[in-house]
Design a protein around this motif. Sequence first.
Motif, mmCIF file in Angstrom:
data_model
loop_
_atom_site.group_PDB
_atom_site.id
_atom_site.type_symbol
_atom_site.label_atom_id
_atom_site.label_comp_id
_atom_site.label_asym_id
_atom_site.label_seq_id
_atom_site.Cartn_x
_atom_site.Cartn_y
_atom_site.Cartn_z
ATOM 1 N N THR A 114 43.017 2.354 53.075
ATOM 2 C CA THR A 114 42.418 1.022 53.105
ATOM 3 C C THR A 114 42.701 0.298 54.417
ATOM 4 O O THR A 114 42.447 -0.899 54.536
ATOM 5 N N ALA A 115 43.232 1.015 55.391
ATOM 6 C CA ALA A 115 43.547 0.402 56.680
ATOM 7 C C ALA A 115 42.266 0.083 57.437
ATOM 8 O O ALA A 115 41.469 0.984 57.717
ATOM 9 N N THR A 116 42.096 -1.188 57.799
ATOM 10 C CA THR A 116 40.866 -1.627 58.449
ATOM 11 C C THR A 116 41.075 -2.086 59.888
ATOM 12 O O THR A 116 40.106 -2.392 60.579
ATOM 13 N N SER A 117 42.315 -2.154 60.334
ATOM 14 C CA SER A 117 42.592 -2.631 61.684
ATOM 15 C C SER A 117 42.577 -1.481 62.680
ATOM 16 O O SER A 117 43.037 -0.380 62.381
ATOM 17 N N ILE A 118 42.095 -1.745 63.886
ATOM 18 C CA ILE A 118 42.089 -0.711 64.916
ATOM 19 C C ILE A 118 43.519 -0.296 65.255
ATOM 20 O O ILE A 118 43.740 0.833 65.708
#
Length: 124
Positions: A104-108
């Motif tokens: 669920t990681a959405t950060s660059i």
Amino acid sequence: QVQLVESGGGLVQAGGSLRVSCAASGRSLSSYTVGWFRQAPGKEREFVGTISRSDSSTYYADSVKGRFTISRDNAKNAVYLQMNSLKPEDTAVYCCAAGRTYYTATSIYDYNYWGQGTQVTVSS
């Protein structure tokens, strides 16, 4: 180290479909969560979706949910982004990224390895 190379971008009419690929070398991609991001001219890089390293669970941005599908083929060491019902606002450079992070990681910043990207252009 993981090297990532995207392919399959191109020009498509609105409502059409396109599949872009992310091929890995160096290490097995099955050990990483793989994310797809896109960047349109003049805009920040935007999260598209991810696929987990364990059970291939997927997670998508609301803007593409129901239209885009991410899958992986561990035998080919590759991940795919199937894009259906494309809209002009989907026009961007699409990049894949790999990291040892939650799916669920959405950060660059959650991803350590990045491909160069492939251009997707949707005409109206």
